[in-house]
Design a protein around this motif. Structure first.
Motif, PDB file in Angstrom:
ATOM      1  N   SER A   1       0.718  -8.795  -1.058  1.00 31.89           N
ATOM      2  CA  SER A   1      -0.261  -8.666  -0.137  1.00 31.89           C
ATOM      3  C   SER A   1      -1.644  -8.258  -1.027  1.00 31.89           C
ATOM      4  CB  SER A   1       0.075  -7.648   0.918  1.00 31.89           C
ATOM      5  OG  SER A   1       0.223  -6.329   0.557  1.00 31.89           O
ATOM      6  N   ALA A   2      -2.773  -8.444  -0.407  1.00 30.57           N
ATOM      7  CA  ALA A   2      -3.961  -8.100  -0.884  1.00 30.57           C
ATOM      8  C   ALA A   2      -3.826  -6.550  -0.963  1.00 30.57           C
ATOM      9  CB  ALA A   2      -5.093  -8.389   0.130  1.00 30.57           C
ATOM     10  N   SER A   3      -3.606  -5.693   0.039  1.00 32.09           N
ATOM     11  CA  SER A   3      -3.531  -4.256  -0.172  1.00 32.09           C
ATOM     12  C   SER A   3      -2.577  -3.975  -1.396  1.00 32.09           C
ATOM     13  CB  SER A   3      -3.167  -3.665   1.054  1.00 32.09           C
ATOM     14  OG  SER A   3      -1.837  -3.951   1.629  1.00 32.09           O
ATOM     15  N   ALA A   4      -1.369  -4.420  -1.533  1.00 33.31           N
ATOM     16  CA  ALA A   4      -0.681  -4.159  -2.575  1.00 33.31           C
ATOM     17  C   ALA A   4      -1.191  -4.242  -3.917  1.00 33.31           C
ATOM     18  CB  ALA A   4       0.729  -4.870  -2.633  1.00 33.31           C
ATOM     19  N   TRP A   5      -2.080  -5.663  -4.015  1.00 28.23           N
ATOM     20  CA  TRP A   5      -2.759  -6.004  -5.158  1.00 28.23           C
ATOM     21  C   TRP A   5      -3.539  -4.825  -5.742  1.00 28.23           C
ATOM     22  CZ3 TRP A   5      -3.731  -9.124  -9.372  1.00 28.23           C
ATOM     23  CH2 TRP A   5      -2.857 -10.031  -9.444  1.00 28.23           C
ATOM     24  N   VAL A   6      -4.486  -4.391  -4.642  1.00 30.91           N
ATOM     25  CA  VAL A   6      -5.282  -3.295  -4.900  1.00 30.91           C
ATOM     26  C   VAL A   6      -4.657  -2.030  -5.318  1.00 30.91           C
ATOM     27  CG1 VAL A   6      -7.275  -1.826  -3.705  1.00 30.91           C
ATOM     28  CG2 VAL A   6      -7.105  -4.336  -3.228  1.00 30.91           C
ATOM     29  N   VAL A   7      -3.856  -1.707  -4.733  1.00 30.33           N
ATOM     30  CA  VAL A   7      -3.053  -0.299  -4.965  1.00 30.33           C
ATOM     31  C   VAL A   7      -2.390  -0.506  -6.447  1.00 30.33           C
ATOM     32  CG1 VAL A   7      -1.175   0.982  -4.731  1.00 30.33           C
ATOM     33  CG2 VAL A   7      -2.458   0.354  -2.804  1.00 30.33           C
ATOM     34  N   TRP A   8      -1.760  -1.641  -6.758  1.00 26.31           N
ATOM     35  CA  TRP A   8      -1.136  -2.058  -8.021  1.00 26.31           C
ATOM     36  C   TRP A   8      -2.214  -2.059  -9.183  1.00 26.31           C
ATOM     37  CZ3 TRP A   8      -2.371  -5.616 -11.683  1.00 26.31           C
ATOM     38  CH2 TRP A   8      -1.490  -5.611 -12.727  1.00 26.31           C
TER      39      TRP A   8
END
Length: 174
Positions: A134-141
């Motif tokens: 997900s986009a949010s997982a990409w950002v956190v990663w």
């Protein structure tokens, strides 16, 4: 529909190619995998060698837990794949960063493929083994690991454990 990435251009339908950098590990995989030698041998078709080959990518990949082979009371997961001509199992555990792959094999891959730390290796997986990040997982990663992908296995004090915990709580880990 299976998740597709740009590096899969030209591959036959149903196959996904991931490219990562080989790096030295922490020597923990033998302990983690000792709980299921018969299952690993069954899934590989031959007894696995001790330890794993550690691979880090420069981007996150989530593996599909629905296609995983699960062992150790559902705490550890593997996915069948290929590295060179060798069958491998891609190993992940809960909290594993999305750019880290540990390869279990019936042969010592460093010897069989002539690999050293820093070399690149391509792993071929069935397309169904990848799930969307997900986009949010990409950002956190990216915040946790974006500039540190090659350092997961190197000594960084408590950072890897802290980042693994945050990644798990924020949906940016396996």
């Amino acid at each position: 529909m299976p998740y597709r990435t740009p590096e899969n251009a030209g591959l036959e339908s149903g196959s996904v190619r991931l490219s990562g950098q080989v790096c030295a590990g922490r020597g923990l995989a033998s302990q983690h995998l000792a709980t299921a030698p018969q299952e690993l041998e069954h899934w590989l078709g031959a007894p696995p060698v001790a330890g794993t080959l550690n691979l880090v990518t420069n981007r996150p990949y989530r593996l599909n837990t629905k296609t995983a082979k699960v062992f150790d009371e559902d705490h550890k997961m593997v996915w069948p794949a290929r590295a060179g001509d060798s069958p491998v199992l891609v190993y992940r555990w809960p909290g594993c960063p999305l750019h880290v792959f540990e390869l279990i094999s019936p042969v010592r891959l460093r010897d069989a493929l002539g690999l050293a730390d820093g070399d690149r290796l391509q792993v071929h997986l069935p397309a169904g083994h990848l799930a969307r990040v997900s986009a949010s997982a990409w950002v956190v990663w990216a915040l946790l690991w974006g500039l540190r992908t090659g350092r997961y296995y190197r000594s960084l004090g408590s950072y890897p454990a802290l980042a693994e915990g945050l990644g798990l709580r924020l949906g940016a880990s396996q």
